[in-house]
Design an enzyme around this catalytic site. Sequence first.
Site, PDB file in Angstrom:
ATOM      1  CG  ASP A 145      38.629  43.063  38.824  1.00 16.53           C
ATOM      2  OD1 ASP A 145      39.788  42.786  39.143  1.00 16.53           O
ATOM      3  OD2 ASP A 145      38.321  43.584  37.739  1.00 16.53           O
ATOM      4  CB  SER A 163      31.754  43.758  43.576  1.00 16.77           C
ATOM      5  OG  SER A 163      32.347  44.733  42.777  1.00 16.77           O
ATOM      6  NE  ARG A 164      38.224  39.044  44.955  1.00 19.78           N
ATOM      7  CZ  ARG A 164      38.093  38.191  43.971  1.00 19.78           C
ATOM      8  NH1 ARG A 164      38.407  38.563  42.740  1.00 19.78           N
ATOM      9  NH2 ARG A 164      37.677  36.968  44.182  1.00 19.78           N
ATOM     10  CB  VAL A 165      37.588  47.095  42.071  1.00 21.12           C
ATOM     11  CG1 VAL A 165      38.916  46.474  42.339  1.00 21.12           C
ATOM     12  CG2 VAL A 165      36.949  46.515  40.835  1.00 21.12           C
TER      13      VAL A 165
END
Length: 746
Positions: free
Chosen positions: A578, A603-605
């Site tokens: 992620d 950081s995608r989430v």
Amino acid sequence: MEFLYAVINFLILAALIFLFGRKPIGSMMENRRKKIQDELDAAEAAEKEPLPPPEEAGGTAPLDPEQLAQPKIQEIRAEAEESLRQVEANGQAARLEVRREAISDIHKYMVSSIREQAVRMFGSEPYASLLREREGDMVRLILSRVRLTPGDIAYLKTHDVLYVTLTSAFPLPEELVRQVGDYTDQMLAAVHGKTSFWVRQDPALLGGLCLRIGDTVYDCSVRERLYQLERKMQKDDISGTESMEDVVSALEQDIERMTDRVYLYQLGRVLTVSDGICWMDGLADIMYGEVVEFSCGDRGMVLDIQPGRIGCIIYGDYTRIESGSRVRRVGRIASVPVGDVLLGRVVDALGHAIDGKGQIRTRERRPIEFHAPAILDRASVSQPLHTGIKAIDALVPIGRGQRELIIGDRQTGKTSLAIDTIINQKGKGIVCIYVAIGQKDTTVAEVRAKLEKYGAMSYTIIVCAAASASASLQYIAPFSGTAMGEYFMYAGRDVLIVYDDLSKHSVAYRELSLLLHRPSGREAFPGDIFYLHSRLLERSAKLSDQLGGGSMTALPILETLAGDISSYIPTNVISITDGQIFLDTELFFEGQRPAVNVGLSVSRVGSAAQTRLMKQVSGSLRMKLAQYRELSGFSQFGSDVDDDTRAVLDAGIRMMTVLKQGRFAPLPDWKQALLIYAVSEGYAKDVPVEKLDIFEKKLYTYMETHFPALKQTLESGVKMDDDTRQALGAALSDFAEAQVWQDSNS
Ligand code: ATP
Ligand code: MG
């Protein structure tokens, strides 16, 4: 029945041997020096007594426990004295360990003496005849259990005969042989097959008989019973607190239950062994991932099933395995011990302790390969997992249940980043697992020493498959670590797992795959390497509340060559995770440590899990830093820059400087937020760059001593309202005006 009792009596008698040698150990457990001394004296006296005259051959002569226990007494005496010294030196913990060791010694001794006894006893009267009387019962028992397995049926489709072998320790009466032959003929005729029936005699069985149909063995022999007893004792969970009487009586019960059973297992044969890989045939119903045991006692795991041959990887040393030797199914999928007992321990890829602190004793195990939680079983990432590192918590925040890759060239601080994150979890109730794959033993020892020094070992498990371990163990290690983590995750707890590093894992898997003759693909890696890493990392998740709400956060590490993140393994893992934290060699050597490359790290989430406060203060940080990097590139060419550019550069260089952080110095969230707020709002613009570290330290103490209420508000992590913002602004202005950084005494 008579036979049954004879066997029970013998085995119980063997157990009694231990009651004789038990006393010195028992007293040692109480740690009463005086009592131990008494016992030792008694033992000594017993030694001096003349031995009873040997009885006549046959009868119960070999079963005299007193005579048998004599050499053991001396041994136990020496051990007791040695242990006593240890106990006195180390106190309570050592006492428990000594106790455990004493009990496991009893187990070992019991097995070997029972074996010895069995060999002697079943060769002589009256036991030999008693056993032979039971042969009819054994045949009936076996025939009542005989079934064709799916493997046998499949074999019969290509070959029309199935081999049936009846083996016994003594020659069998013809009538019994005929009974077995007729029964198997009929059974096979029902599925249009034929039997090739063989009768053998093998004294190694010690007594009793066994029937092999295809690859399945129905075993009623004494040899098998002893083997099962041995295995049971090895597996036995000993807490170290039970009394010796309990241990012995539990063993007696096991032994009693063992006398009227048929043991069922499947056999195969080793074809070739090389480089940690073994090819076998037989084992008709084997499954992928199952454990097999070789006749020398070593084990392996099945990794390849082809028509006619089965490939397995061997745990550890493979030189003792010989072509043509027997191999048997253990009857379970590869698994590792799990549970709280592992915390604070260093284990190998199979969960065996390698830290010299005694065996890991737990009954609970989990399979090393397990399905990942389904989408509906997951919840979205919502809680932060603070790393304590400014550059990460502010710019690439990580949430619990997230998978964040740490990627960079060699020696760029990847391991340090992960270790600092583990250290920062102290007191937060997060279980940490550090999986070392292909690392140098010294590196792992160093990691362990550091974790111990900073008090992080009590909530950490180190799973170590060092560079010196075989490729098989390196391949298994991350899966084992994940299985250990899953235990906590499914129990509703939070876990952080670090895989250091997956590049070496890929290399180990490539080695195994090539040895298993699988076709190679890009960069000679096998085609399923993507699947390998995705099924590993998919197991890290944030579980839904129905499943307890536990989480497992994964920090896989990858090493790149010359910063090339577009090669095969990095692109794979980047697409699975992620987000990634990219560590830059150039920055590292410029002194910017941790060397997080802001442009390439994402950081995608994680931002969903950031505290409101941190989100508020670091919102525009990424953009400003990107702007700074861009302009700093230009400004190197000429010194003439306009005031606006100068301002951006000044602010940028200050921000980059405060993002520097030493090792083992994690910062709580509120301190990070405060510092970033102070610098980004320009309160540090008059501070010379080299004095920023003093500014930082003083800022924290200033806040703690002069504005405890404000500090508390920040600590709660809630978004600043206008009042707080004003109060903080006033506090920071005062602080900036005081110019405390000038004071270089700090
Ligand atoms: P390898 O490729 O060998 O695994 P790595 O990328 O894991 O290396 P580390 O072993 O973590 O890198 O660190 C390399 C060196 O950099 C170590 O000597 C370490 O002390 C130093 N280092 C790492 N982070 C920092 C830091 N924040 N401040 C100062 N020194 C650091
Ligand atoms: Mg490293």
